[in-house]
Motif scaffolding. Structure first.
Motif: not given
Ligand code: ZN
Length: 288
Positions: A190-192, A194-196, A269-273
């Motif tokens: 599962p996605h661990s 938050m993507d911004i 492009p995005h930040l995975h936080w």
């Molecule tokens: Zn992500």
């Protein structure tokens, strides 16, 4: 110490804060009195959430473990609170946690509720699902290294009782924590985080004071930085175009230390936080 009610405890704490020269009572005391909670992280006893367990008074900092790691315990001798990161893989149910308080073991109950995260089914070219032997070997090496990074448990513990974080980069949340992705019928982790969504080059700011503990370029995560905020609270930043920091750098809240990019396995492009507590990836939104 014999303090009978929560109200008396709060009054005593307010008085102690004032005599200690603080301008006002802590946010949680004021908000608890008003019946509103602005304290972070929020209490959310679900897989991927965080339990704020009230431990009561003790002369020394109580100790407990969860997920095979020491839990973060904040507060003072009047009232201690354990912040427990609950892994996404946790089975909902009742858990008994032994807590060491002033040399004595006491049991605390934790009820983990069920949470149904959104499921996303995707059909993609088999090439994007299966790794080549070389890529797989690289991934295995990196996974072993990441395990050592994630085991970081530095002192000191955070001083603030309220661990509210600043959003590291402004932008639309393009994917939420916990999303269950199924590629070609095969469930993935599962996605661990938050993507911004943000343009390549957008500066990323430290959400809390922290120390840089890892800077690297990884197969899935691309350019990545890990921060250690103390006491087993870590955060990670992935797919970076630029890492303007090195291991050992100390950051203040708001310091720019890297930039958004599209490195690693991404479509844009995005930040995975990611935020980790006692080695469990938890929902970063609980800190905002
Ligand atoms: Zn992500």
């Amino acid at each position: 110490m014999n303090i009978s009610t929560a109200l008396e405890r709060r009054r005593l704490l307010q008085w102690m804060s004032l005599t200690a020269g603080m301008a006002s009572a802590p946010a949680w005391a004021v908000n608890a009195a008003q019946g509103v909670s602005s304290i972070r992280p929020q209490d959310s006893r679900v897989p991927g959430g965080i339990a704020r367990l009230s431990l009561g008074p003790a002369a020394t900092r109580p100790q407990l473990s969860y997920n095979d790691a020491p839990a973060l315990v904040l507060g003072d001798m009047i009232e201690w609170t354990a912040l427990i990161g609950i892994p996404l893989s946790t089975t909902p149910g009742e858990y008994t946690l032994p807590v060491e308080m002033d040399g004595q073991l006491r049991n605390k109950q934790l009820t983990v509720q069920n949470k149904k995260y959104v499921e996303q089914r995707l059909t993609v070219s088999p090439k994007t699902v299966d790794l080549s032997p070389e890529d797989n070997a690289r991934y295995e090496r990196e996974a072993a290294h990441l395990k050592t990074v994630m085991a970081s448990l530095s002192q000191p513990f955070p001083i603030a009782t309220n661990l509210q974080m600043q959003v590291p980069v402004p932008g639309r949340r393009s994917s939420s924590f916990g999303l269950r992705r199924i590629f070609n019928g095969q469930p993935r982790n599962p996605h661990s985080g938050m993507d911004i969504a943000a343009a390549t080059g957008t500066p990323i700011r430290a959400p809390l004071p922290g120390k840089v503990i890892d800077v690297g370029d990884y197969f899935f995560n691309g350019g990545t930085v890990w921060l250690d905020h103390g006491g087993g609270l870590l955060s990670m930043y992935c797919h970076l175009s630029q890492m303007g920091c090195k291991v050992g750098d100390m950051l203040k809240t708001g310091d720019v230390f890297c930039k958004v990019g599209a490195t690693g396995r991404v479509t844009g492009p995005h930040l995975h936080w990611g935020v980790m507590l006692n080695r469990a990836m938890v929902d970063p939104a609980l800190f905002l």
